[in-house]
Design a protein around this motif. Structure first.
Motif, PDB file in Angstrom:
ATOM      1  N   ASP A  22       0.818  -1.218   0.000  1.00 32.60           N
ATOM      2  CA  ASP A  22       0.000   0.000   0.000  1.00 32.60           C
ATOM      3  C   ASP A  22       0.853   1.271   0.000  1.00 32.60           C
ATOM      4  OD1 ASP A  22      -2.331  -1.466  -0.034  1.00 32.60           O
ATOM      5  OD2 ASP A  22      -2.775  -1.200   2.097  1.00 32.60           O
ATOM      6  N   LEU A  23       2.107   1.144   0.366  1.00 30.24           N
ATOM      7  CA  LEU A  23       3.002   2.301   0.393  1.00 30.24           C
ATOM      8  C   LEU A  23       3.636   2.597  -0.960  1.00 30.24           C
ATOM      9  CD1 LEU A  23       4.848   1.613   3.752  1.00 30.24           C
ATOM     10  CD2 LEU A  23       3.107   3.350   3.305  1.00 30.24           C
ATOM     11  N   GLU A  24       3.371   1.782  -1.949  1.00 31.48           N
ATOM     12  CA  GLU A  24       4.006   1.939  -3.257  1.00 31.48           C
ATOM     13  C   GLU A  24       3.893   3.362  -3.821  1.00 31.48           C
ATOM     14  OE1 GLU A  24       4.446  -0.564  -7.398  1.00 31.48           O
ATOM     15  OE2 GLU A  24       2.732  -0.969  -6.109  1.00 31.48           O
ATOM     16  N   PRO A  25       2.717   3.977  -3.812  1.00 27.49           N
ATOM     17  CA  PRO A  25       2.624   5.342  -4.364  1.00 27.49           C
ATOM     18  C   PRO A  25       3.516   6.350  -3.626  1.00 27.49           C
ATOM     19  CG  PRO A  25       0.437   4.415  -4.071  1.00 27.49           C
ATOM     20  CD  PRO A  25       1.401   3.479  -3.410  1.00 27.49           C
ATOM     21  N   GLN A  26       3.612   6.221  -2.307  1.00 27.18           N
ATOM     22  CA  GLN A  26       4.454   7.133  -1.540  1.00 27.18           C
ATOM     23  C   GLN A  26       5.935   6.874  -1.816  1.00 27.18           C
ATOM     24  OE1 GLN A  26       1.925   5.417  -0.035  1.00 27.18           O
ATOM     25  NE2 GLN A  26       0.507   7.048   0.499  1.00 27.18           N
ATOM     26  N   LEU A  27       6.313   5.604  -1.950  1.00 28.84           N
ATOM     27  CA  LEU A  27       7.716   5.269  -2.194  1.00 28.84           C
ATOM     28  C   LEU A  27       8.183   5.766  -3.561  1.00 28.84           C
ATOM     29  CD1 LEU A  27       7.911   1.681  -0.688  1.00 28.84           C
ATOM     30  CD2 LEU A  27       8.789   3.803   0.287  1.00 28.84           C
ATOM     31  N   ASN A  34      12.841   4.109  -5.763  1.00 24.92           N
ATOM     32  CA  ASN A  34      12.814   3.178  -6.892  1.00 24.92           C
ATOM     33  C   ASN A  34      13.556   1.884  -6.595  1.00 24.92           C
ATOM     34  OD1 ASN A  34      11.230   4.803  -8.508  1.00 24.92           O
ATOM     35  ND2 ASN A  34      12.977   5.859  -9.396  1.00 24.92           N
ATOM     36  N   SER A  35      14.616   1.958  -5.795  1.00 28.63           N
ATOM     37  CA  SER A  35      15.334   0.733  -5.454  1.00 28.63           C
ATOM     38  C   SER A  35      14.448  -0.200  -4.626  1.00 28.63           C
ATOM     39  CB  SER A  35      16.634   1.046  -4.716  1.00 28.63           C
ATOM     40  OG  SER A  35      16.372   1.731  -3.513  1.00 28.63           O
ATOM     41  N   LEU A  36      13.592   0.377  -3.793  1.00 32.07           N
ATOM     42  CA  LEU A  36      12.653  -0.448  -3.020  1.00 32.07           C
ATOM     43  C   LEU A  36      11.540  -0.989  -3.903  1.00 32.07           C
ATOM     44  CD1 LEU A  36      12.243   1.756   0.175  1.00 32.07           C
ATOM     45  CD2 LEU A  36      13.412  -0.436   0.017  1.00 32.07           C
ATOM     46  N   GLY A  76      10.347   8.493   8.905  1.00 28.64           N
ATOM     47  CA  GLY A  76      11.120   9.721   8.744  1.00 28.64           C
ATOM     48  C   GLY A  76      11.045  10.267   7.324  1.00 28.64           C
ATOM     49  N   PRO A  77      11.506   9.482   6.341  1.00 31.71           N
ATOM     50  CA  PRO A  77      11.480   9.993   4.963  1.00 31.71           C
ATOM     51  C   PRO A  77      10.079  10.325   4.460  1.00 31.71           C
ATOM     52  CG  PRO A  77      12.846   8.019   5.096  1.00 31.71           C
ATOM     53  CD  PRO A  77      12.183   8.194   6.425  1.00 31.71           C
ATOM     54  N   LEU A  78       9.122   9.485   4.744  1.00 30.04           N
ATOM     55  CA  LEU A  78       7.766   9.753   4.268  1.00 30.04           C
ATOM     56  C   LEU A  78       7.145  10.921   5.022  1.00 30.04           C
ATOM     57  CD1 LEU A  78       6.339   6.150   3.724  1.00 30.04           C
ATOM     58  CD2 LEU A  78       7.169   7.758   2.002  1.00 30.04           C
ATOM     59  N   GLY A  79       7.452  11.021   6.293  1.00 26.81           N
ATOM     60  CA  GLY A  79       6.926  12.122   7.096  1.00 26.81           C
ATOM     61  C   GLY A  79       7.458  13.461   6.634  1.00 26.81           C
ATOM     62  N   LYS A  86      -1.758  11.688   6.763  1.00 27.03           N
ATOM     63  CA  LYS A  86      -3.187  11.665   6.442  1.00 27.03           C
ATOM     64  C   LYS A  86      -3.964  11.360   7.715  1.00 27.03           C
ATOM     65  CE  LYS A  86      -2.512  10.163   1.740  1.00 27.03           C
ATOM     66  NZ  LYS A  86      -2.709   9.135   0.748  1.00 27.03           N
ATOM     67  N   PRO A  87      -4.961  12.151   8.036  1.00 25.82           N
ATOM     68  CA  PRO A  87      -5.734  11.925   9.258  1.00 25.82           C
ATOM     69  C   PRO A  87      -6.363  10.533   9.262  1.00 25.82           C
ATOM     70  CG  PRO A  87      -6.377  13.985   8.168  1.00 25.82           C
ATOM     71  CD  PRO A  87      -5.446  13.278   7.255  1.00 25.82           C
ATOM     72  N   GLY A  88      -6.326   9.913  10.422  1.00 28.86           N
ATOM     73  CA  GLY A  88      -6.969   8.617  10.592  1.00 28.86           C
ATOM     74  C   GLY A  88      -6.182   7.442  10.055  1.00 28.86           C
ATOM     75  N   ARG A  89      -5.015   7.690   9.524  1.00 29.24           N
ATOM     76  CA  ARG A  89      -4.213   6.584   9.002  1.00 29.24           C
ATOM     77  C   ARG A  89      -2.913   6.525   9.787  1.00 29.24           C
ATOM     78  NH1 ARG A  89      -1.947   5.342   2.976  1.00 29.24           N
ATOM     79  NH2 ARG A  89      -1.125   3.337   3.551  1.00 29.24           N
ATOM     80  N   ARG A  90      -2.558   5.325  10.193  1.00 27.59           N
ATOM     81  CA  ARG A  90      -1.312   5.179  10.923  1.00 27.59           C
ATOM     82  C   ARG A  90      -0.577   3.969  10.420  1.00 27.59           C
ATOM     83  NH1 ARG A  90      -1.010   1.440  15.108  1.00 27.59           N
ATOM     84  NH2 ARG A  90      -2.933   0.317  15.418  1.00 27.59           N
ATOM     85  N   LEU A  91       0.726   4.027  10.501  1.00 25.99           N
ATOM     86  CA  LEU A  91       1.536   2.869  10.166  1.00 25.99           C
ATOM     87  C   LEU A  91       1.560   1.952  11.362  1.00 25.99           C
ATOM     88  CD1 LEU A  91       4.529   4.624   8.417  1.00 25.99           C
ATOM     89  CD2 LEU A  91       2.556   3.558   7.362  1.00 25.99           C
ATOM     90  N   GLN A  92       1.567   0.661  11.101  1.00 28.76           N
ATOM     91  CA  GLN A  92       1.542  -0.300  12.207  1.00 28.76           C
ATOM     92  C   GLN A  92       2.767  -0.164  13.058  1.00 28.76           C
ATOM     93  OE1 GLN A  92       1.117  -4.206  10.600  1.00 28.76           O
ATOM     94  NE2 GLN A  92      -0.987  -3.883  10.060  1.00 28.76           N
TER      95      GLN A  92
END
Length: 92
Positions: A22-27, A34-36, A76-79, A86-92
């Motif tokens: 699900d993180l693909e668009p952010q990455l 791209n390496s990930l 860190g990088p995504l933040g 995004k409100p209401g969404r958290r990483l596990q």
């Protein structure tokens, strides 16, 4: 192992893999993302075959831990780029 345990393991592993995918668009927006993304092909292929893999509780716990560590590393990088804020969404 009981069928209930197998289903439970399958659900937990699928959740981990889908959370990462699900993180693909952010990455895609990260400088070295791209390496990930190259590894996502492997994850997607594994997810398609996950129901045929025998997993122990130890395997599942190890994958859940690795997923949590991966998500912590990305906070860190995504933040910094605002991709996770995004409100209401958290990483596990």
């Amino acid at each position: 192992m009981s069928d209930h345990n197998s289903v439970n393991h399958l659900v937990r592993i699928t959740n981990c893999l889908q959370t990462i995918l699900d993180l693909e668009p952010q990455l895609e927006k990260l400088e070295h993302g791209n390496s990930l993304l190259d590894e996502f092909t492997v994850l997607k292929a594994f997810l398609e075959k996950i129901d045929k893999v025998e997993l122990s509780e130890e395997d599942v716990v190890r994958i859940e831990s690795a997923t949590a560590n991966f998500l912590r590393e990305l906070q860190g990088p995504l933040g910094r780029m605002g991709a996770v804020a995004k409100p209401g969404r958290r990483l596990q």
